[in-house]
Motif scaffolding. Sequence first.
Motif, PDB file in Angstrom:
ATOM      1  N   ALA A 246      35.449  35.771  37.977  1.00 19.94           N
ATOM      2  CA  ALA A 246      35.604  36.673  36.898  1.00 19.94           C
ATOM      3  C   ALA A 246      35.820  38.087  37.123  1.00 19.94           C
ATOM      4  O   ALA A 246      35.036  38.634  37.974  1.00 19.94           O
ATOM      5  CB  ALA A 246      34.175  36.541  36.069  1.00 19.94           C
ATOM      6  N   LEU A 247      36.671  38.617  36.549  1.00 25.57           N
ATOM      7  CA  LEU A 247      37.232  40.143  37.022  1.00 25.57           C
ATOM      8  C   LEU A 247      37.273  40.952  35.580  1.00 25.57           C
ATOM      9  O   LEU A 247      37.512  40.418  34.738  1.00 25.57           O
ATOM     10  CB  LEU A 247      38.502  40.047  37.838  1.00 25.57           C
ATOM     11  CG  LEU A 247      38.601  39.024  38.928  1.00 25.57           C
ATOM     12  CD1 LEU A 247      39.978  39.020  39.523  1.00 25.57           C
ATOM     13  CD2 LEU A 247      37.709  39.662  40.039  1.00 25.57           C
ATOM     14  N   HIS A 248      37.467  42.355  35.920  1.00 22.45           N
ATOM     15  CA  HIS A 248      37.481  43.223  34.812  1.00 22.45           C
ATOM     16  C   HIS A 248      38.441  44.440  35.248  1.00 22.45           C
ATOM     17  O   HIS A 248      38.431  44.807  36.494  1.00 22.45           O
ATOM     18  CB  HIS A 248      36.088  43.793  34.442  1.00 22.45           C
ATOM     19  CG  HIS A 248      35.240  42.929  33.801  1.00 22.45           C
ATOM     20  ND1 HIS A 248      34.505  41.826  34.589  1.00 22.45           N
ATOM     21  CD2 HIS A 248      34.745  42.776  32.539  1.00 22.45           C
ATOM     22  CE1 HIS A 248      33.817  41.362  33.732  1.00 22.45           C
ATOM     23  NE2 HIS A 248      33.774  41.912  32.486  1.00 22.45           N
ATOM     24  N   THR A 249      39.263  44.567  34.267  1.00 19.97           N
ATOM     25  CA  THR A 249      40.330  45.715  34.817  1.00 19.97           C
ATOM     26  C   THR A 249      39.960  47.085  35.149  1.00 19.97           C
ATOM     27  O   THR A 249      40.514  47.527  36.135  1.00 19.97           O
ATOM     28  CB  THR A 249      41.611  45.777  33.450  1.00 19.97           C
ATOM     29  OG1 THR A 249      40.764  46.403  32.505  1.00 19.97           O
ATOM     30  CG2 THR A 249      42.095  44.301  33.119  1.00 19.97           C
ATOM     31  N   MET A 250      39.008  47.442  34.544  1.00 19.78           N
ATOM     32  CA  MET A 250      38.575  48.750  34.894  1.00 19.78           C
ATOM     33  C   MET A 250      37.663  48.838  36.297  1.00 19.78           C
ATOM     34  O   MET A 250      37.382  49.859  36.941  1.00 19.78           O
ATOM     35  CB  MET A 250      37.630  49.564  33.962  1.00 19.78           C
ATOM     36  CG  MET A 250      36.282  48.966  33.554  1.00 19.78           C
ATOM     37  SD  MET A 250      36.137  47.493  33.013  1.00 19.78           S
ATOM     38  CE  MET A 250      36.382  47.491  31.309  1.00 19.78           C
ATOM     39  N   ILE A 251      37.224  47.738  36.756  1.00 22.91           N
ATOM     40  CA  ILE A 251      36.427  47.646  37.883  1.00 22.91           C
ATOM     41  C   ILE A 251      37.341  47.208  39.037  1.00 22.91           C
ATOM     42  O   ILE A 251      37.702  48.133  39.906  1.00 22.91           O
ATOM     43  CB  ILE A 251      35.108  46.557  37.858  1.00 22.91           C
ATOM     44  CG1 ILE A 251      34.424  46.692  36.517  1.00 22.91           C
ATOM     45  CG2 ILE A 251      34.607  46.375  38.969  1.00 22.91           C
ATOM     46  CD1 ILE A 251      33.518  45.906  36.212  1.00 22.91           C
ATOM     47  N   VAL A 252      37.769  46.032  39.142  1.00 22.08           N
ATOM     48  CA  VAL A 252      38.628  45.649  40.409  1.00 22.08           C
ATOM     49  C   VAL A 252      39.942  46.383  40.230  1.00 22.08           C
ATOM     50  O   VAL A 252      40.795  46.414  41.379  1.00 22.08           O
ATOM     51  CB  VAL A 252      38.880  43.924  40.469  1.00 22.08           C
ATOM     52  CG1 VAL A 252      37.685  43.458  41.048  1.00 22.08           C
ATOM     53  CG2 VAL A 252      39.422  43.351  39.319  1.00 22.08           C
ATOM     54  N   GLY A 253      40.351  46.837  39.023  1.00 22.10           N
ATOM     55  CA  GLY A 253      41.706  47.554  39.180  1.00 22.10           C
ATOM     56  C   GLY A 253      41.500  48.806  39.755  1.00 22.10           C
ATOM     57  O   GLY A 253      42.709  49.534  40.079  1.00 22.10           O
TER      58      GLY A 253
END
Length: 302
Positions: A246-253
């Motif tokens: 599970a990933l979030h664009t503002m975090i791992v981005g």
Amino acid sequence: MLRLPYHNRYSYSPIVERPDYSWPGGKRLAVYLGLNIEHFAFGAGDGHLLTVANPPPDPRTFAWRDYGNRVGVWRCLELFDELNLPAAHLINTTVFDYAPQIVDALKARGDEFIGHGRTNAERHGHMWESDERRFLEEVRDAIEKASGKRPRGWMAPWMASTHHTPDLLKEVGFDFLMDWPADDQPLWMKTRSGPLMSVPYPIEINDSPQILVRHHSPEEFRDFIIGQFEELLRQSAKQPLVCGIALHTMIVGQPYRLRLLREALQHIVNHPQKDKVWFTRPSEIYDHCANLPKGTMVPPPA
């Protein structure tokens, strides 16, 4: 005898006692990427926090979240393309009007849209049943209009739920939910209108709680992904398992985190036992399990 309140949605089943089966092609471990694409209200509502919030409107925090839509999502998609990985996107419907280019990019990849509410600035767990039904129908219809396909899966903002959510999801046409992180295999849940599947979605192998709440480093999160994959691959010799990431664009981005995510995903796609791995999407997991012979999966409570 003490009887605790219980949901009666699924039956207790030790994983070591279940029948064996395989994923398509004899694969043993299903791996999927779940990318959260979210849009937030300015100066109002809920939202992810990297640091202490300023008093509203707090443009610093809004802008950090918005980085995910302006930059982060595009870097993530580039990485997925680089590694030839499919993905599923847990997407707020307010993204459709705010950033329609994102919708076009996901459709071009053939990726899956998972219902993820209207915006992560709100939680629906307080809603009356009739209001929640309209809410779910609104999200369902918006995704179908934007993507051209009816969404089959649901994962609520903040994994919020009411007592009626599984019943309503079944009744408005969803096939599965991803809000119940109770297992490493899909399981059948009971609703008042028939069975609904739960597809595993990780609350641990998830950049939001690990990085924003527990303050783990990008290097640690990379190691968590690799460790989860390696151990599940080992265990999958005995039974088929699901490894969601599970990933979030503002975090791992963020570039320095993306670099370490790349290392984790390269480890997986270049693994010497990758012939045992099924790179897939949640709806494909649902389809495979829904078509297994009767009795393979534990049925929901009577």
